[in-house]
Motif scaffolding. Sequence first.
Motif, PDB file in Angstrom:
ATOM      1  N   ASP A 200       2.080   0.142 -18.254  1.00 56.93           N
ATOM      2  CA  ASP A 200       1.076   1.138 -17.880  1.00 56.93           C
ATOM      3  C   ASP A 200      -0.130   0.491 -17.203  1.00 56.93           C
ATOM      4  OD1 ASP A 200       0.254  -0.197 -20.129  1.00 56.93           O
ATOM      5  OD2 ASP A 200      -0.224   1.596 -21.309  1.00 56.93           O
ATOM      6  N   ALA A 201       0.110  -0.613 -16.502  1.00 58.91           N
ATOM      7  CA  ALA A 201      -0.959  -1.313 -15.786  1.00 58.91           C
ATOM      8  C   ALA A 201      -0.723  -1.287 -14.284  1.00 58.91           C
ATOM      9  CB  ALA A 201      -1.055  -2.769 -16.259  1.00 58.91           C
ATOM     10  N   VAL A 202      -1.834  -1.317 -13.534  1.00 59.50           N
ATOM     11  CA  VAL A 202      -1.777  -1.516 -12.088  1.00 59.50           C
ATOM     12  C   VAL A 202      -2.787  -2.602 -11.734  1.00 59.50           C
ATOM     13  CG1 VAL A 202      -1.038   0.830 -11.537  1.00 59.50           C
ATOM     14  CG2 VAL A 202      -3.490   0.291 -11.624  1.00 59.50           C
ATOM     15  N   VAL A 203      -2.589  -3.210 -10.572  1.00 58.41           N
ATOM     16  CA  VAL A 203      -3.504  -4.233 -10.085  1.00 58.41           C
ATOM     17  C   VAL A 203      -4.111  -3.740  -8.780  1.00 58.41           C
ATOM     18  CG1 VAL A 203      -3.750  -6.606  -9.264  1.00 58.41           C
ATOM     19  CG2 VAL A 203      -2.192  -6.093 -11.162  1.00 58.41           C
ATOM     20  N   ILE A 204      -5.449  -3.714  -8.737  1.00 61.15           N
ATOM     21  CA  ILE A 204      -6.189  -3.391  -7.518  1.00 61.15           C
ATOM     22  C   ILE A 204      -6.720  -4.713  -6.979  1.00 61.15           C
ATOM     23  CG2 ILE A 204      -8.044  -2.045  -6.483  1.00 61.15           C
ATOM     24  CD1 ILE A 204      -5.969  -0.340  -7.951  1.00 61.15           C
ATOM     25  N   CYS A 205      -6.285  -5.089  -5.783  1.00 59.06           N
ATOM     26  CA  CYS A 205      -6.684  -6.380  -5.213  1.00 59.06           C
ATOM     27  C   CYS A 205      -7.599  -6.165  -4.006  1.00 59.06           C
ATOM     28  CB  CYS A 205      -5.446  -7.172  -4.803  1.00 59.06           C
ATOM     29  SG  CYS A 205      -5.834  -8.794  -4.092  1.00 59.06           S
TER      30      CYS A 205
ATOM     31  N   TYR B  72       5.534  -5.657  -5.152  1.00 56.15           N
ATOM     32  CA  TYR B  72       5.080  -4.808  -6.252  1.00 56.15           C
ATOM     33  C   TYR B  72       4.241  -3.635  -5.745  1.00 56.15           C
ATOM     34  CZ  TYR B  72       6.221  -9.276  -8.460  1.00 56.15           C
ATOM     35  OH  TYR B  72       6.843 -10.436  -8.837  1.00 56.15           O
ATOM     36  N   GLY B  73       4.559  -3.158  -4.552  1.00 54.11           N
ATOM     37  CA  GLY B  73       3.726  -2.206  -3.822  1.00 54.11           C
ATOM     38  C   GLY B  73       3.260  -0.986  -4.572  1.00 54.11           C
ATOM     39  N   ASP B  74       4.103  -0.356  -5.395  1.00 57.32           N
ATOM     40  CA  ASP B  74       3.660   0.895  -6.014  1.00 57.32           C
ATOM     41  C   ASP B  74       2.770   0.655  -7.236  1.00 57.32           C
ATOM     42  OD1 ASP B  74       5.624   0.112  -7.891  1.00 57.32           O
ATOM     43  OD2 ASP B  74       6.044   2.204  -8.397  1.00 57.32           O
ATOM     44  N   ARG B  75       2.613  -0.634  -7.614  1.00 56.54           N
ATOM     45  CA  ARG B  75       1.686  -0.962  -8.720  1.00 56.54           C
ATOM     46  C   ARG B  75       0.667  -2.016  -8.295  1.00 56.54           C
ATOM     47  NH1 ARG B  75       5.023  -2.349 -13.927  1.00 56.54           N
ATOM     48  NH2 ARG B  75       2.944  -2.283 -14.871  1.00 56.54           N
ATOM     49  N   PHE B  76       0.663  -2.356  -7.028  1.00 59.51           N
ATOM     50  CA  PHE B  76      -0.257  -3.370  -6.497  1.00 59.51           C
ATOM     51  C   PHE B  76      -0.908  -2.778  -5.249  1.00 59.51           C
ATOM     52  CE2 PHE B  76      -1.432  -7.116  -4.021  1.00 59.51           C
ATOM     53  CZ  PHE B  76      -1.962  -7.961  -4.983  1.00 59.51           C
ATOM     54  N   TYR B  77      -2.193  -2.489  -5.347  1.00 55.38           N
ATOM     55  CA  TYR B  77      -2.900  -1.763  -4.286  1.00 55.38           C
ATOM     56  C   TYR B  77      -3.987  -2.656  -3.698  1.00 55.38           C
ATOM     57  CZ  TYR B  77      -5.308   2.198  -2.045  1.00 55.38           C
ATOM     58  OH  TYR B  77      -5.884   3.054  -1.144  1.00 55.38           O
ATOM     59  N   ILE B  78      -3.990  -2.797  -2.387  1.00 59.93           N
ATOM     60  CA  ILE B  78      -4.991  -3.629  -1.716  1.00 59.93           C
ATOM     61  C   ILE B  78      -6.100  -2.750  -1.141  1.00 59.93           C
ATOM     62  CG2 ILE B  78      -5.438  -5.182   0.213  1.00 59.93           C
ATOM     63  CD1 ILE B  78      -2.730  -6.425  -0.208  1.00 59.93           C
ATOM     64  N   VAL B  79      -7.342  -3.087  -1.466  1.00 55.91           N
ATOM     65  CA  VAL B  79      -8.515  -2.413  -0.919  1.00 55.91           C
ATOM     66  C   VAL B  79      -9.198  -3.373   0.040  1.00 55.91           C
ATOM     67  CG1 VAL B  79     -10.770  -1.405  -1.425  1.00 55.91           C
ATOM     68  CG2 VAL B  79      -8.864  -1.023  -2.993  1.00 55.91           C
ATOM     69  N   ASN B  80      -9.352  -2.970   1.273  1.00 53.33           N
ATOM     70  CA  ASN B  80     -10.070  -3.782   2.246  1.00 53.33           C
ATOM     71  C   ASN B  80     -11.567  -3.514   2.111  1.00 53.33           C
ATOM     72  OD1 ASN B  80     -11.373  -3.794   5.222  1.00 53.33           O
ATOM     73  ND2 ASN B  80      -9.893  -5.453   4.995  1.00 53.33           N
ATOM     74  N   TYR B  81     -12.333  -4.566   1.875  1.00 52.95           N
ATOM     75  CA  TYR B  81     -13.762  -4.404   1.611  1.00 52.95           C
ATOM     76  C   TYR B  81     -14.500  -3.763   2.782  1.00 52.95           C
ATOM     77  CZ  TYR B  81     -18.659  -5.585   0.833  1.00 52.95           C
ATOM     78  OH  TYR B  81     -20.020  -5.504   0.684  1.00 52.95           O
ATOM     79  N   GLU B  82     -14.208  -4.223   3.979  1.00 55.29           N
ATOM     80  CA  GLU B  82     -14.904  -3.677   5.149  1.00 55.29           C
ATOM     81  C   GLU B  82     -14.614  -2.193   5.319  1.00 55.29           C
ATOM     82  OE1 GLU B  82     -14.974  -7.982   5.471  1.00 55.29           O
ATOM     83  OE2 GLU B  82     -13.279  -6.610   5.179  1.00 55.29           O
ATOM     84  N   ASN B  83     -13.359  -1.801   5.115  1.00 46.28           N
ATOM     85  CA  ASN B  83     -13.015  -0.383   5.201  1.00 46.28           C
ATOM     86  C   ASN B  83     -13.742   0.424   4.126  1.00 46.28           C
ATOM     87  OD1 ASN B  83     -11.297  -0.956   7.311  1.00 46.28           O
ATOM     88  ND2 ASN B  83      -9.424  -0.843   6.074  1.00 46.28           N
TER      89      ASN B  83
ATOM     90  N   LYS C 247      -8.665   7.569  -1.806  1.00 48.03           N
ATOM     91  CA  LYS C 247      -7.298   7.027  -1.798  1.00 48.03           C
ATOM     92  C   LYS C 247      -7.071   6.142  -3.019  1.00 48.03           C
ATOM     93  CE  LYS C 247      -7.398   5.331   2.440  1.00 48.03           C
ATOM     94  NZ  LYS C 247      -6.942   4.672   3.699  1.00 48.03           N
ATOM     95  N   LEU C 248      -8.075   5.377  -3.380  1.00 47.32           N
ATOM     96  CA  LEU C 248      -7.974   4.506  -4.557  1.00 47.32           C
ATOM     97  C   LEU C 248      -7.792   5.336  -5.826  1.00 47.32           C
ATOM     98  CD1 LEU C 248      -8.270   1.802  -6.068  1.00 47.32           C
ATOM     99  CD2 LEU C 248     -10.749   2.090  -5.926  1.00 47.32           C
ATOM    100  N   PHE C 249      -8.579   6.379  -5.973  1.00 50.23           N
ATOM    101  CA  PHE C 249      -8.459   7.233  -7.149  1.00 50.23           C
ATOM    102  C   PHE C 249      -7.105   7.928  -7.185  1.00 50.23           C
ATOM    103  CE2 PHE C 249     -12.749   6.263  -7.926  1.00 50.23           C
ATOM    104  CZ  PHE C 249     -13.136   6.790  -9.154  1.00 50.23           C
ATOM    105  N   ASP C 250      -6.595   8.289  -6.035  1.00 51.07           N
ATOM    106  CA  ASP C 250      -5.280   8.909  -5.974  1.00 51.07           C
ATOM    107  C   ASP C 250      -4.213   7.931  -6.460  1.00 51.07           C
ATOM    108  OD1 ASP C 250      -3.456  11.106  -5.079  1.00 51.07           O
ATOM    109  OD2 ASP C 250      -2.761   9.541  -3.708  1.00 51.07           O
ATOM    110  N   PHE C 251      -4.326   6.677  -6.040  1.00 48.29           N
ATOM    111  CA  PHE C 251      -3.375   5.653  -6.499  1.00 48.29           C
ATOM    112  C   PHE C 251      -3.425   5.517  -8.023  1.00 48.29           C
ATOM    113  CE2 PHE C 251      -2.642   1.230  -7.797  1.00 48.29           C
ATOM    114  CZ  PHE C 251      -1.347   1.045  -7.334  1.00 48.29           C
TER     115      PHE C 251
END
Length: 519
Positions: free
Chosen positions: A377-382, A433-444, A455-459
């Motif tokens: 029940d964990a995800v990683v936001i990178c 691990y795409g469906d449990r590993f989400y990349i957030v671009n800082y500049e975006n 989008k992050l909250f949706d993930f």
Amino acid sequence: MEIERLLSNAKDALQQGRDEQAYSLLGQALTLDSRNAEAYYLLSYIAHKYKNFLKEVELLKSCIQLNGTNQYYVVYLCRALTLVGEKTQAISFLDQLDLDSIKELELIDVIASCYNQLSLYRHACHWFEKLVALDGSQASNWFNLGVCYKYFGEFEKSKQAFERAIALSPDYYKAYAALVSLGSRYNQGVSVTFLQDLFTSASDADNKLYLAHAIAKKMEESGDYKASMEALRSGKKQKHALFKASIDSNIAILKHIAGAPAQTVAKKTGKPRHIFVAGMPRTGTTLVERILSSAADVATGGELYDFVSAVKKVTGNSGPDFLSTATTRALTQSQYRQVGLLYREAVAYLYRDADVLIDKLPLNVLYTPQILSSLNDAVVICLDRHPLDTIVGNFKQLFSFDDSANGYSLSLLDTATYYVNFKRIIDRFKSHYGDRFYIVNYENLVNNPAEEAEKLFDFCAIPWDPCYLQVEKNAQPVATASSVQVRSKINTNSVGRWRHYEECLTEVKAVLAKAGVYG
């Protein structure tokens, strides 16, 4: 009595640093009286000194079985339990204490440090305030209080505490670095010339590091970016030489992680219970934590070492380093279950009334396969940021060097090499691990916060509310390097800051270009 003589001689031996003799005397005492709590207590002191914290816990529990009313035994057991990651137990013992009755400075200091380690910063602040009220003569106590105030955004109080530390001990150099880090509004009383004189007279690698960061920050505030970078290079040389072998070893481990086979992990199902917000330091992890934790059902524990501690326990690795080949390898399913159970138990107290807990230790991202295998029940936001802003930001940051995990930051070129390998790892993790590993671009994120955050909250399957972007109103403490910046509204002020240092980055650009990640 013979046993009293043995205990007295053991105390004298400990005071004089003759630990082996003390150990022998205490063994003799326990042969005469196996239920002597004081002998166990003195042995726990030796265990702590040599960082055998598991043994310290065992010995202090023996003390409490024999004399459960002794506050020293209970307080030091809380410290030992915290150090071995048994945080729920530590809190249980703290709750049993009559805290208001404790007046001993030694115990107050330990209690404050325990709460700090437990990420219960409001409690820690209270106890550090109590400590300086009873005895305001120790620079370290004022420094610790200043750090706590900084976590809560109380920068004027933080400034005053750091200034008290410096007044009490003018050679308490890390207080200068902490004071200057508050920004020009609070550090006007500290001149570059004064700091440079201190740097010239300092010989210790840590003191040179503290002063170099203070000088560099002041230079940056005046717009002299080249001099700022040179101050850091000069101040980090001595420490870098001490860490170079460990840095090379850690980079080799990153290469191993990048080339290791992918692990099979469960698919994401619904709302996670654990959100690991990670990435290289100085890439926006605190900002993302602040946005997510604005939701009422999301709690944050800050930067927690509990997952790595759980892996170490299960693999039998007692080494001090954050990374090792033993802890980053694939485990058996049985071991993963044990790691998951240990981690859940260690962080349970941090949920309070929330459904979701954030763990924001940046380099936890390197344990992504282990995290996803241990916690279904964990995800990683990178976080991902412009390579040069990432590299410059890490080089400019004054990290703790209790272990070698952040040692790369002592050299621009080592930081660049570290980044190259780090980038390969997260790209690979995203593909596996795409469906449990989400990349957030800082500049975006900072340019389009509403769109990217939604989008992050949706993930994360957490209901979105635009008010969550008002991070400056988030009252949660911030015990990270971004504790000053995140008290402001979301902005783009940090985007492209590397350009101020561009003339110092020729070799860094070459490393990145050769690896194909920039230019």
